[in-house]
Design a protein around this motif. Structure first.
Motif, PDB file in Angstrom:
ATOM      1  N   UNK A   1       0.576  -1.133  -0.048  1.00 15.56           N
ATOM      2  CA  UNK A   1       0.155  -0.045  -0.051  1.00 15.56           C
ATOM      3  C   UNK A   1       0.811   1.213   0.121  1.00 15.56           C
ATOM      4  N   UNK A   2       1.901   1.277   0.901  1.00 20.95           N
ATOM      5  CA  UNK A   2       2.711   2.548   0.721  1.00 20.95           C
ATOM      6  C   UNK A   2       3.585   2.669  -0.404  1.00 20.95           C
ATOM      7  N   UNK A   3       3.781   1.357  -0.934  1.00 15.99           N
ATOM      8  CA  UNK A   3       4.758   1.557  -2.090  1.00 15.99           C
ATOM      9  C   UNK A   3       3.925   2.108  -3.336  1.00 15.99           C
ATOM     10  N   UNK A   4       2.786   1.401  -3.460  1.00 13.68           N
ATOM     11  CA  UNK A   4       1.835   1.880  -4.546  1.00 13.68           C
ATOM     12  C   UNK A   4       1.422   3.383  -4.377  1.00 13.68           C
ATOM     13  N   UNK A   5       0.901   3.932  -3.405  1.00 18.45           N
ATOM     14  CA  UNK A   5       0.690   5.222  -3.163  1.00 18.45           C
ATOM     15  C   UNK A   5       1.953   6.276  -3.424  1.00 18.45           C
ATOM     16  N   UNK A   6       3.056   5.848  -2.838  1.00 14.27           N
ATOM     17  CA  UNK A   6       4.453   6.398  -3.226  1.00 14.27           C
ATOM     18  C   UNK A   6       4.567   6.764  -4.767  1.00 14.27           C
ATOM     19  N   UNK A   7       4.261   5.653  -5.537  1.00 14.42           N
ATOM     20  CA  UNK A   7       4.272   5.794  -6.571  1.00 14.42           C
ATOM     21  C   UNK A   7       3.365   6.809  -7.462  1.00 14.42           C
ATOM     22  N   UNK A   8       2.092   6.812  -6.767  1.00 15.95           N
ATOM     23  CA  UNK A   8       1.291   7.924  -7.307  1.00 15.95           C
ATOM     24  C   UNK A   8       1.846   9.399  -6.917  1.00 15.95           C
ATOM     25  N   UNK A   9       2.246   9.668  -5.701  1.00 14.28           N
ATOM     26  CA  UNK A   9       2.978  10.954  -5.305  1.00 14.28           C
ATOM     27  C   UNK A   9       4.058  11.272  -6.211  1.00 14.28           C
TER      28      UNK A   9
ATOM     29  N   UNK B   1      -5.514  10.214 -11.991  1.00 14.93           N
ATOM     30  CA  UNK B   1      -5.601   9.070 -13.038  1.00 14.93           C
ATOM     31  C   UNK B   1      -4.341   8.086 -12.739  1.00 14.93           C
ATOM     32  N   UNK B   2      -3.362   8.679 -12.079  1.00 20.16           N
ATOM     33  CA  UNK B   2      -2.273   7.777 -11.702  1.00 20.16           C
ATOM     34  C   UNK B   2      -2.698   6.711 -10.735  1.00 20.16           C
ATOM     35  N   UNK B   3      -3.509   7.059  -9.638  1.00 17.29           N
ATOM     36  CA  UNK B   3      -4.076   6.042  -8.602  1.00 17.29           C
ATOM     37  C   UNK B   3      -4.828   5.097  -9.345  1.00 17.29           C
ATOM     38  N   UNK B   4      -5.654   5.609 -10.249  1.00 20.23           N
ATOM     39  CA  UNK B   4      -6.518   4.428 -11.092  1.00 20.23           C
ATOM     40  C   UNK B   4      -5.726   3.673 -11.846  1.00 20.23           C
ATOM     41  N   UNK B   5      -4.747   4.045 -12.617  1.00 24.51           N
ATOM     42  CA  UNK B   5      -3.889   3.258 -13.197  1.00 24.51           C
ATOM     43  C   UNK B   5      -3.111   2.387 -12.433  1.00 24.51           C
ATOM     44  N   UNK B   6      -2.397   2.863 -11.458  1.00 23.77           N
ATOM     45  CA  UNK B   6      -1.519   1.758 -10.560  1.00 23.77           C
ATOM     46  C   UNK B   6      -2.559   0.811 -10.045  1.00 23.77           C
ATOM     47  N   UNK B   7      -3.568   1.375  -9.374  1.00 22.47           N
ATOM     48  CA  UNK B   7      -4.774   0.438  -8.753  1.00 22.47           C
ATOM     49  C   UNK B   7      -4.913  -0.600  -9.791  1.00 22.47           C
ATOM     50  N   UNK B   8      -5.268  -0.300 -10.989  1.00 23.33           N
ATOM     51  CA  UNK B   8      -5.805  -1.396 -11.905  1.00 23.33           C
ATOM     52  C   UNK B   8      -4.484  -2.170 -12.375  1.00 23.33           C
ATOM     53  N   UNK B   9      -3.404  -1.885 -12.418  1.00 21.31           N
ATOM     54  CA  UNK B   9      -2.239  -2.716 -12.451  1.00 21.31           C
ATOM     55  C   UNK B   9      -2.027  -3.742 -11.559  1.00 21.31           C
ATOM     56  N   UNK B  10      -2.207  -3.405 -10.144  1.00 16.87           N
ATOM     57  CA  UNK B  10      -1.984  -4.026  -8.996  1.00 16.87           C
ATOM     58  C   UNK B  10      -3.205  -4.981  -8.828  1.00 16.87           C
ATOM     59  N   UNK B  11      -4.506  -4.596  -9.020  1.00 17.86           N
ATOM     60  CA  UNK B  11      -5.616  -5.264  -9.428  1.00 17.86           C
ATOM     61  C   UNK B  11      -5.265  -6.546 -10.414  1.00 17.86           C
ATOM     62  N   UNK B  12      -4.747  -6.328 -11.189  1.00 16.98           N
ATOM     63  CA  UNK B  12      -4.534  -7.233 -12.388  1.00 16.98           C
ATOM     64  C   UNK B  12      -3.492  -8.330 -11.923  1.00 16.98           C
ATOM     65  N   UNK B  13      -2.637  -7.730 -11.205  1.00 14.03           N
ATOM     66  CA  UNK B  13      -1.682  -8.637 -10.795  1.00 14.03           C
ATOM     67  C   UNK B  13      -2.244  -9.846  -9.646  1.00 14.03           C
ATOM     68  N   UNK B  14      -3.015  -9.214  -8.790  1.00 12.49           N
ATOM     69  CA  UNK B  14      -3.704 -10.365  -7.814  1.00 12.49           C
ATOM     70  C   UNK B  14      -4.617 -11.091  -8.490  1.00 12.49           C
ATOM     71  N   UNK B  15      -5.228 -10.542  -9.259  1.00  5.55           N
ATOM     72  CA  UNK B  15      -6.174 -11.602 -10.179  1.00  5.55           C
ATOM     73  C   UNK B  15      -5.325 -12.672 -10.835  1.00  5.55           C
ATOM     74  N   UNK B  16      -4.501 -12.270 -11.308  1.00  7.09           N
ATOM     75  CA  UNK B  16      -3.507 -13.388 -12.228  1.00  7.09           C
ATOM     76  C   UNK B  16      -3.154 -14.295 -11.051  1.00  7.09           C
ATOM     77  N   UNK B  17      -2.776 -13.787  -9.934  1.00  3.45           N
ATOM     78  CA  UNK B  17      -2.426 -14.756  -8.855  1.00  3.45           C
ATOM     79  C   UNK B  17      -3.453 -15.862  -8.406  1.00  3.45           C
ATOM     80  N   UNK B  18      -4.812 -15.013  -8.443  1.00  9.85           N
ATOM     81  CA  UNK B  18      -5.910 -15.618  -8.010  1.00  9.85           C
ATOM     82  C   UNK B  18      -6.304 -16.910  -9.057  1.00  9.85           C
ATOM     83  N   UNK B  19      -5.959 -16.598 -10.299  1.00  7.43           N
ATOM     84  CA  UNK B  19      -6.457 -17.594 -11.145  1.00  7.43           C
ATOM     85  C   UNK B  19      -5.076 -18.745 -11.149  1.00  7.43           C
TER      86      UNK B  19
END
Length: 278
Positions: free
Chosen positions: A77-85, A237-255
């Protein structure tokens, strides 16, 4: 009925804890203590009410591995939001004026811990999990994500775009984190890490609730799509973009782990019994 009892039990802890933390606003130490107590109480109540209404081991909040999972989630969480900032700062739209308040940051640890735990128990622990049992993973993710975003429309400086951004980035990311791990500890840590970085570290607005007194005294300025405007960087838009990328990574792991659930066929038996043996 199990949805009703589970939501009621956790919401009661959330309301009581929120009132207690609000009553000591400005006192960093008491905010820390009361916030952490609220988070612990919410997990204990959730474990109790789910066990009583579903008659099963509550594995999604099992004690084994809890600390490590929360820690990993917080780091993500800290890493992703740091990327946004960092992306906002590279455009010159995030400015640090100096040091903020250490006491304020300490208090925000408790406040954000309580918010992360109670919201994850309600939205992912109760709603997503039970909707998923009946309608499958995809409908559960989209419906609970949309509801999570909608709830943020009640915040002080809420915007329709901000609520939509929350639904996409947070509803998707946190829901996918649960689906990938089948544990609430990682999404709780992820939720906490994101919110604390946003407020306690970088001192920005949080979900339209105003700026927080964190470690840094900072402001954002510039295009709303970049900074999120009064709603805060979560509407960037950076939060949305990074959030979507992390979401896809988790969904790939779930699959890969076989954790995605199909929609239950009509007439198929439910997995849990919705009774309270009181």
């Amino acid at each position: 009925m199990r949805v009703f009892w589970q939501l009621l039990a956790v919401a009661a802890v959330s309301l009581a804890g929120g009132q207690a933390v609000a009553a000591v606003d400005g006192n960093g130490f008491l905010s820390l203590v009361l916030g952490l107590l609220t988070a612990v109480a919410a997990v204990c109540v959730y474990r109790w009410v789910v066990r009583r209404t579903e008659h099963r081991p509550v594995t999604e909040v099992a004690r084994d591995g809890a600390r490590a999972a929360v820690g990993r989630g917080a780091l993500i969480g800290v890493a992703v939001f740091t990327g946004v900032i960092m992306n906002i700062a590279l455009l010159g739209d995030y400015t640090v004026h100096g040091m903020g308040s250490v006491t304020g940051a300490v208090g925000l640890v408790g406040f954000m811990a309580a918010a992360a735990a109670t919201e994850e128990l309600l939205f992912r622990g109760v709603l997503l999990r039970i909707v998923e049992e009946r309608f499958g993973t995809w409908i559960a993710l989209t419906s609970t994500g949309a509801l999570f975003g909608t709830m943020h429309l009640f915040n002080k400086d809420a915007t329709l775009w901000g609520a939509l951004a929350i639904a996409i980035e947070a509803g998707g990311m946190l829901g996918a984190a649960y689906v990938a791990t089948r544990s609430l500890w990682l999404p709780i840590g992820l939720h906490f890490g994101w919110n604390f970085a946003e407020s306690g570290l970088f001192g920005t607005e949080v979900s339209g609730n105003g700026a927080q007194h964190g470690l840094l005294d900072a402001t954002t300025s510039g295009a709303r799509l970049v900074t999120g405007g009064e709603f805060g960087p979560e509407a960037s838009v950076y939060s949305v973009l990074l959030g979507v990328l992390v979401t896809l990574a988790f969904l790939r792991l779930a699959r890969r782990r076989g954790h995605l659930m199909p929609r239950r066929r009509r007439g198929a038996p439910a997995d849990a019994v919705a009774t309270l043996p009181w």
